[in-house]
Motif scaffolding. Structure first.
Motif, PDB file in Angstrom:
ATOM      1  N   ASP A   2       0.823  -1.212   0.000  1.00  0.00           N
ATOM      2  CA  ASP A   2       0.000   0.000   0.000  1.00  0.00           C
ATOM      3  C   ASP A   2       0.855   1.259   0.000  1.00  0.00           C
ATOM      4  N   PRO A   8      -2.141   3.649  -5.397  1.00  0.00           N
ATOM      5  CA  PRO A   8      -3.481   4.187  -5.267  1.00  0.00           C
ATOM      6  C   PRO A   8      -3.693   5.030  -4.008  1.00  0.00           C
ATOM      7  N   TYR A   9      -2.896   4.835  -2.945  1.00  0.00           N
ATOM      8  CA  TYR A   9      -3.148   5.616  -1.739  1.00  0.00           C
ATOM      9  C   TYR A   9      -2.827   7.084  -1.965  1.00  0.00           C
ATOM     10  N   LYS A  36     -13.419   5.733   1.102  1.00  0.00           N
ATOM     11  CA  LYS A  36     -13.899   5.281  -0.209  1.00  0.00           C
ATOM     12  C   LYS A  36     -12.724   4.854  -1.092  1.00  0.00           C
ATOM     13  N   LEU A  37     -11.668   5.664  -1.105  1.00  0.00           N
ATOM     14  CA  LEU A  37     -10.473   5.341  -1.883  1.00  0.00           C
ATOM     15  C   LEU A  37      -9.857   4.028  -1.394  1.00  0.00           C
ATOM     16  N   LYS A  39     -11.318   1.551   0.132  1.00  0.00           N
ATOM     17  CA  LYS A  39     -12.163   0.408  -0.216  1.00  0.00           C
ATOM     18  C   LYS A  39     -11.953   0.016  -1.682  1.00  0.00           C
ATOM     19  N   GLU A  40     -11.915   1.023  -2.564  1.00  0.00           N
ATOM     20  CA  GLU A  40     -11.719   0.762  -3.990  1.00  0.00           C
ATOM     21  C   GLU A  40     -10.337   0.160  -4.267  1.00  0.00           C
ATOM     22  N   ALA A  41      -9.331   0.606  -3.505  1.00  0.00           N
ATOM     23  CA  ALA A  41      -7.954   0.150  -3.737  1.00  0.00           C
ATOM     24  C   ALA A  41      -7.572  -1.033  -2.848  1.00  0.00           C
ATOM     25  N   SER A  42      -8.513  -1.518  -2.030  1.00  0.00           N
ATOM     26  CA  SER A  42      -8.274  -2.663  -1.136  1.00  0.00           C
ATOM     27  C   SER A  42      -7.092  -2.418  -0.200  1.00  0.00           C
ATOM     28  N   SER A  48      -5.164   2.272   6.091  1.00  0.00           N
ATOM     29  CA  SER A  48      -6.316   3.152   6.338  1.00  0.00           C
ATOM     30  C   SER A  48      -6.179   3.857   7.685  1.00  0.00           C
TER      31      SER A  48
END
Length: 156
Positions: A2, A8-9, A36-37, A39-42, A48
């Motif tokens: 991550d 994506p983060y 939301k970001l 969740k979409e990027a797992s 988080s």
């Protein structure tokens, strides 16, 4: 992964970066967007939680600098050499692997992390920068060869 420099983060758009860095924006709204970001990027729950902590401590605007420092510390601790390979066109995975293998032989590093970039002005071939502060430099580009020929003609 991550926490990597271009994953994506990181804010996917300049508008999102501005939104997250805005000190007048409510922390709740920032956390909602990050949730939301995430969740979409797992995202892993640790990621988080870390991002929410940055919001709570008003440090979310420093995310890029934090990620860059994390990467530097991680690479130091794992003997990973970071190299940027800039090519005229997108390189295939096999080509990237061969470049990474050669850099590994040259540097003796245990691991190589390639950061591919595309610059059509190179006309063909590639340029690699590696080492502390990009001190290592290999120019295998057509533009570099043209520049070298031009310099030789001027000197002659």
């Amino acid at each position: 992964g991550d926490i990597e420099p271009t994953p994506p983060y990181r804010a996917p758009t300049p508008a999102m970066s501005t939104f997250l860095a805005n000190p007048t924006m409510e922390p709740k709204k920032k956390k909602d967007v990050l949730a939301k970001l995430g969740k979409e990027a797992s995202f892993h729950p640790f990621t988080s939680n870390f991002l929410n902590l940055l919001v709570d401590k008003s440090r979310i605007g420093q995310l890029d600098a934090i990620a860059e420092e994390f990467e530097a510390l991680y690479c130091d601790s794992t003997d990973t050499q970071v190299a940027t390979v800039t090519s005229a066109v997108k390189l295939e995975n096999e080509q990237q692997f061969m470049i990474a293998k050669k850099i590994q032989e040259m540097t003796g590093a245990k691991n190589i992390k390639l950061k591919p970039e595309v610059d059509p002005s190179l006309l063909g071939g590639f340029v690699v920068t590696y080492g502390k502060d990009g001190s290592g430099y290999i120019d295998m580009s057509v533009a570099g060869q043209v520049r070298q020929l031009k310099n030789e003609i001027v000197v002659a």
